[in-house]
Structures are given as structure tokens and as C-alpha cells.
Design an enzyme around this catalytic site. Structure first.
Site, PDB file in Angstrom:
ATOM      1  N   TYR A  96       0.869  -1.171   0.000  1.00  0.00           N
ATOM      2  CA  TYR A  96       0.000   0.000   0.000  1.00  0.00           C
ATOM      3  C   TYR A  96       0.909   1.225   0.000  1.00  0.00           C
ATOM      4  CZ  TYR A  96      -3.295   3.570   1.314  1.00  0.00           C
ATOM      5  OH  TYR A  96      -4.055   4.704   1.314  1.00  0.00           O
ATOM      6  N   CYS A  97       0.659   2.154  -0.898  1.00  0.00           N
ATOM      7  CA  CYS A  97       1.482   3.351  -1.006  1.00  0.00           C
ATOM      8  C   CYS A  97       0.718   4.546  -0.449  1.00  0.00           C
ATOM      9  CB  CYS A  97       1.857   3.601  -2.470  1.00  0.00           C
ATOM     10  SG  CYS A  97       2.942   5.017  -2.670  1.00  0.00           S
TER      11      CYS A  97
END
Length: 174
Positions: A11-12
């Protein structure tokens, strides 16, 4: 509601999105572009930065004298490009390794554990998703030229991220 992400890598928080099957190529290309831009920034400012440090090279031509605000800009650009470039280059190298071995960051840790367990049983573990470095590259970037694959493109990923049904994870007894 949580949605499943096919082939999720991570997840960014900066993109406010998951990096997975549909956008992993763009993430790898982004790392490549940032690394290249930082190398360019270092190359452009290295001569002036080293000149300010008293190190001279390149013959008789020394270029124009830099005033104080330009000194600050050159130093800031060089140090920032070098430090960010080193960090992003390491991350880019890691993701090239993951790409060539057909793993996500999450799968890497799972595969590491499975390799240790197989080794304890005297067996060799093989990632069932990996088809070899060349085929793994093609799975992400397509069958075309490797240099042209580094150019921006909006085409969908060419391959599917699941293994062939006949491949097995544990392949041999040592």
C-alpha cells in the site's frame, strides 16, 4: 469495504492506493524515472559542487564564478539528488529483483519462510509463479524491446500473475 487486490505488492500512502497487478509496471517505471532524474541532477551539479569543495578537474576551463545564492542552490541540488537518488536506486534495484523472480514484497517474506521449511526437510523450494527472469520481465512489460518497455505506456499488463497448474512449489529432495 475492503476490495481484494490482485498480486498486491504494497500500500502506497503517497499515491493513496495499493500497488498491485494493474499498476505495478507504472510503479517500477516511476522508480526508474526518479533514479534517472536524480542521477542527472548529480551529474549536472557535480562539477560545481566539487569545485566549491576545492576539487578541480576537467582542464583549463573553469566556467563562470558562482555567486552565493547559486552556491546554495548547487549544494542543495547535489546533496538532495545524491541522497534521494541513492535511496530510490536501492528501492528500484529491490523491485527489479522482485520483478525478475515474480514475487511481490509480501510474497517475498512468505517464500522466504517456505524456503527455510523446505530446506529443513531436505527439499528445495521453487516459487511456482516464477517462469524465469526473461519470461517474468515479459509478463510485466510485454514481449517487445526492453528499452522501449521503459517508455511510458497505458497498455494493460500482458500476462496473468497466477502459475500454470502443472508447476509445483517443492521440486526436489536434496
Amino acid at each position: 469495504d475492503a476490495l481484494p487486490i490482485l498480486n498486491m505488492d504494497h500500500y502506497c500512502p503517497w499515491m493513496f492506493n495499493c500497488v498491485g497487478f494493474a499498476n505495478y509496471r507504472y510503479f517500477v517505471l516511476f522508480l526508474f524515472y526518479v533514479t534517472t532524474a536524480c542521477l542527472y541532477g548529480v551529474a549536472v551539479t557535480a562539477r560545481d559542487f566539487l569545485g566549491m569543495a576545492g576539487i578541480r578537474w576537467g582542464g583549463a576551463f573553469r566556467g563562470p564564478r558562482l555567486d552565493a545564492p547559486t552556491h546554495t542552490a548547487v549544494m542543495f541540488t547535489f546533496v538532495l539528488a545524491l541522497s534521494v537518488g541513492c535511496a530510490v536506486a536501492l528501492l528500484f534495484g529491490w523491485h527489479v529483483y522482485l520483478l525478475l523472480t515474480a514475487q511481490t514484497t509480501i510474497e517475498f517474506y512468505g517464500n522466504y519462510t517456505l524456503r527455510l521449511r523446505a530446506a529443513a526437510r531436505g527439499q528445495t523450494y521453487r516459487n511456482p509463479y516464477s517462469r524465469g527472469a526473461e519470461a517474468n520481465w515479459r509478463q510485466l512489460f510485454g514481449p517487445g524491446d526492453k528499452i522501449l518497455a521503459l517508455l511510458p505506456s497505458s497498455r494493460p499488463p500482458p500476462g496473468k500473475p497466477w502459475p500454470d497448474p502443472v508447476r509445483r512449489a517443492v521440486v526436489a529432495t536434496v
